[in-house]
Write a protein that holds these residues in place. Structure first.
Motif, PDB file in Angstrom:
ATOM      1  N   ILE A   1      62.106  47.617  93.789  1.00 34.01           N
ATOM      2  CA  ILE A   1      62.803  48.048  95.010  1.00 34.01           C
ATOM      3  C   ILE A   1      61.767  48.562  96.000  1.00 34.01           C
ATOM      4  O   ILE A   1      61.023  49.511  95.704  1.00 34.01           O
TER       5      ILE A   1
ATOM      6  N   GLY B   1      56.853  46.537 100.079  1.00 38.50           N
ATOM      7  CA  GLY B   1      55.718  46.757 100.981  1.00 38.50           C
ATOM      8  C   GLY B   1      54.403  46.672 100.232  1.00 38.50           C
ATOM      9  O   GLY B   1      54.268  45.917  99.253  1.00 38.50           O
TER      10      GLY B   1
ATOM     11  N   LEU C   1      64.951  46.668 102.355  1.00 40.09           N
ATOM     12  CA  LEU C   1      65.857  46.753 103.496  1.00 40.09           C
ATOM     13  C   LEU C   1      65.543  45.642 104.500  1.00 40.09           C
ATOM     14  O   LEU C   1      66.425  45.173 105.207  1.00 40.09           O
ATOM     15  N   LEU C   2      64.278  45.246 104.561  1.00 40.35           N
ATOM     16  CA  LEU C   2      63.871  44.182 105.490  1.00 40.35           C
ATOM     17  C   LEU C   2      63.965  42.847 104.762  1.00 40.35           C
ATOM     18  O   LEU C   2      63.197  42.594 103.819  1.00 40.35           O
TER      19      LEU C   2
ATOM     20  N   ARG D   1      60.798  40.769 104.056  1.00 42.70           N
ATOM     21  CA  ARG D   1      59.892  41.282 103.006  1.00 42.70           C
ATOM     22  C   ARG D   1      60.431  40.939 101.626  1.00 42.70           C
ATOM     23  O   ARG D   1      59.674  40.570 100.728  1.00 42.70           O
TER      24      ARG D   1
ATOM     25  N   CYS E   1      59.379  51.443  94.782  1.00 42.03           N
ATOM     26  CA  CYS E   1      58.158  51.324  95.591  1.00 42.03           C
ATOM     27  C   CYS E   1      58.489  51.522  97.070  1.00 42.03           C
ATOM     28  O   CYS E   1      57.977  50.802  97.930  1.00 42.03           O
ATOM     29  N   THR E   2      59.360  52.462  97.352  1.00 42.83           N
ATOM     30  CA  THR E   2      59.779  52.731  98.735  1.00 42.83           C
ATOM     31  C   THR E   2      59.093  54.003  99.239  1.00 42.83           C
ATOM     32  O   THR E   2      58.330  54.643  98.507  1.00 42.83           O
TER      33      THR E   2
ATOM     34  N   HIS F   1      58.497  57.939 100.273  1.00 42.42           N
ATOM     35  CA  HIS F   1      58.768  59.116  99.432  1.00 42.42           C
ATOM     36  C   HIS F   1      60.182  59.660  99.618  1.00 42.42           C
ATOM     37  O   HIS F   1      60.832  60.074  98.659  1.00 42.42           O
TER      38      HIS F   1
ATOM     39  N   SER G   1      62.966  58.350 100.165  1.00 47.24           N
ATOM     40  CA  SER G   1      64.089  57.615  99.555  1.00 47.24           C
ATOM     41  C   SER G   1      64.040  57.641  98.028  1.00 47.24           C
ATOM     42  O   SER G   1      64.979  57.183  97.370  1.00 47.24           O
ATOM     43  N   HIS G   2      62.971  58.184  97.444  1.00 49.61           N
ATOM     44  CA  HIS G   2      62.822  58.119  95.980  1.00 49.61           C
ATOM     45  C   HIS G   2      63.957  58.814  95.237  1.00 49.61           C
ATOM     46  O   HIS G   2      64.495  58.272  94.265  1.00 49.61           O
TER      47      HIS G   2
ATOM     48  N   LEU H   1      67.374  56.968  95.293  1.00 52.32           N
ATOM     49  CA  LEU H   1      67.305  55.696  94.553  1.00 52.32           C
ATOM     50  C   LEU H   1      67.145  55.945  93.052  1.00 52.32           C
ATOM     51  O   LEU H   1      67.809  55.308  92.221  1.00 52.32           O
TER      52      LEU H   1
ATOM     53  N   GLU I   1      57.247  55.417  92.065  1.00 52.81           N
ATOM     54  CA  GLU I   1      55.910  55.663  92.642  1.00 52.81           C
ATOM     55  C   GLU I   1      55.754  57.128  93.038  1.00 52.81           C
ATOM     56  O   GLU I   1      56.721  57.864  93.211  1.00 52.81           O
TER      57      GLU I   1
ATOM     58  N   SER J   1      54.782  60.015  95.744  1.00 56.09           N
ATOM     59  CA  SER J   1      55.189  61.274  95.166  1.00 56.09           C
ATOM     60  C   SER J   1      56.656  61.159  94.742  1.00 56.09           C
ATOM     61  O   SER J   1      57.438  60.526  95.450  1.00 56.09           O
TER      62      SER J   1
ATOM     63  N   VAL K   1      54.729  57.415  88.588  1.00 56.39           N
ATOM     64  CA  VAL K   1      53.405  56.779  88.666  1.00 56.39           C
ATOM     65  C   VAL K   1      52.325  57.819  88.997  1.00 56.39           C
ATOM     66  O   VAL K   1      52.395  58.494  90.024  1.00 56.39           O
TER      67      VAL K   1
ATOM     68  N   ASP L   1      54.237  52.177 110.026  1.00 56.52           N
ATOM     69  CA  ASP L   1      55.458  52.401 109.252  1.00 56.52           C
ATOM     70  C   ASP L   1      56.041  53.751 109.662  1.00 56.52           C
ATOM     71  O   ASP L   1      55.345  54.776 109.587  1.00 56.52           O
TER      72      ASP L   1
END
Ligand SMILES: NC(=O)c1ccc[n+]([C@@H]2O[C@H](COP(=O)([O-])OP(=O)(O)OC[C@H]3O[C@@H](n4cnc5c(N)ncnc54)[C@H](O)[C@@H]3O)[C@@H](O)[C@H]2O)c1
Length: 349
Positions: A12, A15, A39-40, A43, A76-77, A79, A81-82, A85, A99, A101, A127, A170
């Motif tokens: 998820i 990027g 979301l894009l 990508r 992998c979004t 910080h 949104s972590h 999700l 990922e 933080s 991670v 970004d």
């Protein structure tokens, strides 16, 4: 899950870092990427077509959480949104590798730890890939065993540069809400984590922070100096800036009552033990660990280190066997908690 089945993974966020996750899953014979999400749409489609052939793509993470053929997700979004999700994934019965933080503030971190505790049947891993590299690993063991005596002080730094273009590319970067901070929580967090992990953890942090060279570009810090009280009673410091000259220069040193050790740019810079026979044994341990480590891992960008493959292999193993991963949410959260303590102290002035 039965240990012979491949772990079916969805990534998820498609990027920068997703490419490395996808590459590492492709190298793992016990995992297969079945879906990617961003979301894009461009990508997500690009990742499915070029980095995970055979995987489907979507723009809606809820679809991933509802999919019966997804066992695990890599988050992998940005910080900010972590937490949402990761909690939604665990509540939907998916194993999670998130990922760094983990979160952007202590409140979100608590939610993630509550979700981890509510789902002991699932793997919740954070991670910190540098913990898997041979030198930090062996130094962690040696310090814990007292090879340098009782730890008195530890010091760390990362000096690097991020320009206005990087932050403007970004929207989440350099914002309190979506990045949580800047120099410490993003670029430097790996070295801050190694300092704390090797030193055996900290119980409190104080800090001063500033935005010295990115005024009008970011609302967060580009420079911070942190003082830490270690759990073992010692004192430590960490300083970082992402407003220096273009470079990536890291340093970690540990001083005990019987010796000291220093890592510079992830390589051993010095090692001294007062008792020279003991020093020879410690050196031999380090050399053996480095030799074993040299055989491992494909590389991502050099400064990401070589640990992602080892950490993703560890995550897949944990999902297949039900054994604890090497870095759980709770483990990673110890470092996040000190990041937030430092930020809170700096905000109080
Ligand atoms: N471990 C490392 O060494 C390392 C290195 C780089 C980045 N990272 C971490 O990886 C994460 C991502 O960083 P990046 O540089 O790849 O960022 P990025 O901005 O390049 O990519 C993030 C992607 O996530 C997507 N996204 C955001 N919210 C989403 C959602 N709800 N559902 C689906 N997609 C969503 C965005 O559209 C974007 O494409 C961050 O946590 C960052 O700190 C870790």
């Amino acid at each position: 899950m039965p240990s012979r089945k491949k772990v079916r993974v969805a990534v998820i966020g498609c990027g920068v870092i997703s490419e490395l996750h996808l590459r590492c899953y492709a190298h793992n014979p016990d995992a297969e990427v079945v879906a990617v999400c961003d979301l894009l749409p461009e990508r997500a489609r690009f990742a499915a077509e070029n980095r995970a052939p055979g995987a489907r793509w979507t723009t809606d993470a809820a679809e991933i959480f509802a999919a019966p053929d997804v066992d695990a997700v890599s988050i992998c979004t940005d910080h900010g949104s972590h937490a949402a999700l990761a909690c939604a994934a665990l509540d939907a019965g998916k194993h999670v590798l998130c990922e760094k933080s983990l979160a952007v503030n202590a409140r979100d971190l608590r939610k993630m730890l509550a979700a981890e505790a509510a789902h002991p049947e699932l793997v919740a891993a954070g991670v910190f890939q540098h913990r898997f590299e041979p030198l930090p690993r062996v130094l962690h063991e040696l310090v814990a065993e007292g090879a340098f005596g009782r730890l008195l002080t530890a010091a760390g730094s990362l000096y690097t540069f991020r320009g206005a273009d990087y932050f403007r590319k970004d929207a989440w970067r350099g914002t309190k809400r979506r990045e949580g901070g800047s120099a410490l929580i993003n670029q430097a967090i790996h070295y801050f984590d190694l300092l704390l992990w090797i030193a055996g953890g900290a119980e409190s942090a104080r800090a001063l922070s500033a935005n010295l060279a990115h005024e009008g570009v970011i609302e967060t810090e580009d420079t911070i100096a942190v003082s830490l009280r270690l759990k073992n009673g010692g004192l430590a410091s960490f300083v970082t800036t992402n407003a220096g000259i273009p470079q990536w220069e890291s340093q970690l040193s540990f001083q005990g009552t019987a010796g000291s050790v220093e890592m510079r740019d992830e390589k051993l810079a010095s090692l001294v033990v007062a008792d020279k026979k003991a020093e020879a044994k410690v050196r031999a341990r380090v050399e053996k660990a480095l030799e074993a480590g040299a055989k491992l891992f494909p590389k991502g960008k050099d400064y990401y280190g070589t640990g992602h493959q080892a950490q993703i292999d560890d995550f897949v193993r944990a999902v297949r066997t039900g054994k604890r991963p090497r870095v759980t949410f709770s483990d990673a959260a110890e470092t996040d908690a000190m990041v937030f303590a430092a930020y809170a102290s700096a905000a109080r002035g």
